[in-house]
Design an enzyme around this catalytic site. Structure first.
Site: not given
Ligand SMILES: NC(=O)C1=CN([C@@H]2O[C@H](COP(=O)(O)OP(=O)(O)OC[C@H]3O[C@@H](n4cnc5c(N)ncnc54)[C@H](OP(=O)(O)O)[C@@H]3O)[C@@H](O)[C@H]2O)C=CC1
Ligand SMILES: C[C@H]1O[C@H](OP(=O)(O)OP(=O)(O)OC[C@H]2O[C@@H](n3cnc4c(=O)[nH]c(N)nc43)[C@H](O)[C@@H]2O)[C@@H](O)[C@@H](O)C1=O
Length: 324
Positions: A28, A122-124, A151, A155, A194
């Site tokens: 990836g 992730s920042s989310c 998601y 995380k 993205h």
């Protein structure tokens, strides 16, 4: 919380270039950059498995892999990943696949004696209306952005699992939360990717086809912080060597742009001469998510690649590798 948690033995990573390192998700965007970085540094014993060889959602297969290989270090860059549309359209996949992959890998790594594991979130994970720039302790202080809450929940569970294993088993599991990433080996799918790779492809195809306009989703007003994946790989290696703590660490560039500014810059880098048309029926997502990466900075890490240079580099890679 300092860089070392005194209750957990800290293991040097860079001192043993022959140590067995499992990079999950090595094909990836992120995993391939980490493999490039480790190879440059002289690591000689990377353990790599493509998705087709080892499906990390399959608990017994993951268990058998760890029992046989017993990697000393593990970096979890395998995940079900996508942009705003994919997250919004396939919530079941995003929550279930990610929970399965991370649970299987973290638990098997612990039980088969890995010395250290780094999990990537992730920042989310942060609330939609978190204070800006977002400090690590904003986690779980408010409601999530609806387009990616499934998601994000997976995380957050990954961060908590690393913390729980550290507390109960004194095991060196750490977590890094990268901002929006881009670079070679990104996913250039027209809908599920993205924004940055999606626009690169759309502008490129418009230039080649002589189109007069390119459609960009949303209003253009959301702010995003972008980091080149080579900087992220550098930060991952830095954390493997220097950080051993309970708290997750933010990994960002500290620079944010509006989606409109990104689109204008992309247009320039690709050389498209037509107009931008905004499709406001598409979601904007979270209005802003600039992370506060001062904790990582205080340990001595800084990003190097500017957005303009990173876009030029990524477009060169796209022309040589994707647009065949
Ligand atoms: N891209 C970004 O902007 C950001 C990414 N991150 C995080 O970085 C990590 C890596 O993301 P990124 O490199 O962008 O994602 P990619 O989709 O580029 O790579 C993910 C890799 O995981 C593999 N994988 C997925 N499912 C499985 C499975 N069941 N078994 C084995 N391998 C699997 C994929 O293989 P295959 O393609 O064959 O399925 C792929 O090689 C993720 O944890 C993500 O949350 C964090 C912030 C931003
Ligand atoms: C890394 C991060 O990535 C996702 O969150 P996101 O930042 O909202 O991601 P995005 O890159 O898809 O969109 C950013 C902005 O850009 C706009 N936009 C314009 N035109 C296109 C376009 O063509 N494609 C896409 N995807 N977006 C577009 C879009 O409308 C939005 O306003 C989650 O997976 C989340 O879970 C996560 O962790």
């Amino acid at each position: 919380m300092g860089s070392q948690d005194n209750n957990v033995a800290s293991n040097s990573f860079l001192a043993y270039k022959s140590a067995k390192v499992f990079v999950a998700g090595h094909r990836g965007l992120v995993g391939s950059a980490i493999v490039r970085k480790l190879t440059q540094l002289g690591f000689t014993n990377l353990v790599l498995r493509a998705h087709a060889e080892l499906d990390l959602t399959q608990q017994s297969d993951v268990e058998a892999f760890f029992a046989t290989e017993k990697p000393e270090f593990v970096i979890v860059a395998a995940a079900k990943v996508g942009g705003i549309h994919a997250n919004n359209t396939y919530p079941a996949d995003f929550i279930s696949i990610n929970l399965q992959i991370q649970t299987n890998v973290i638990d098997s790594a612990y039980r088969h004696g890995s010395k250290k594991l780094l999990f990537l979130g992730s920042s989310c994970i942060y609330p939609k209306f978190a204070p800006q720039p977002i400090p690590e302790d904003a986690l779980l202080t408010g409601p999530l952005e609806p387009t990616n809450e499934w998601y994000a929940i997976a995380k957050i569970a990954g961060i908590k699992m690393c913390q729980a294993y550290r507390i109960q088993h004194k095991w060196d599991a750490i977590s890094g939360m990268p901002t929006n990433l881009y670079g070679p080996h990104d996913n250039f799918h027209p809908e599920n990717s993205h924004v940055l790779p999606a626009l690169m492809r759309r502008f490129h195809e418009a230039k080649i086809n002589g189109a007069k306009e390119v459609v960009v989703w949303g209003t253009g007003s959301p702010l995003r912080e972008f980091l080149h994946v080579d900087d992220l790989a550098d930060a991952v290696v830095f954390m493997m060597e220097k950080y051993s703590g309970l708290e997750h660490l933010n990994i960002g560039s500290g620079k944010e742009v509006t989606i409109k500014e990104l689109a204008e810059l992309m247009k320039e880098v690709v050389g498209f001469e037509g107009d931008l048309v905004w499709d406001a029926t598409k979601p904007d997502g979270t209005p802003r998510k600039l992370m506060d990466s001062s904790k990582l900075a205080s340990l001595g890490w800084t990003p190097k690649v500017s957005l303009k240079d990173g876009l030029v580099d990524t477009y060169k890679w796209y022309l040589e590798n994707v647009n065949l």
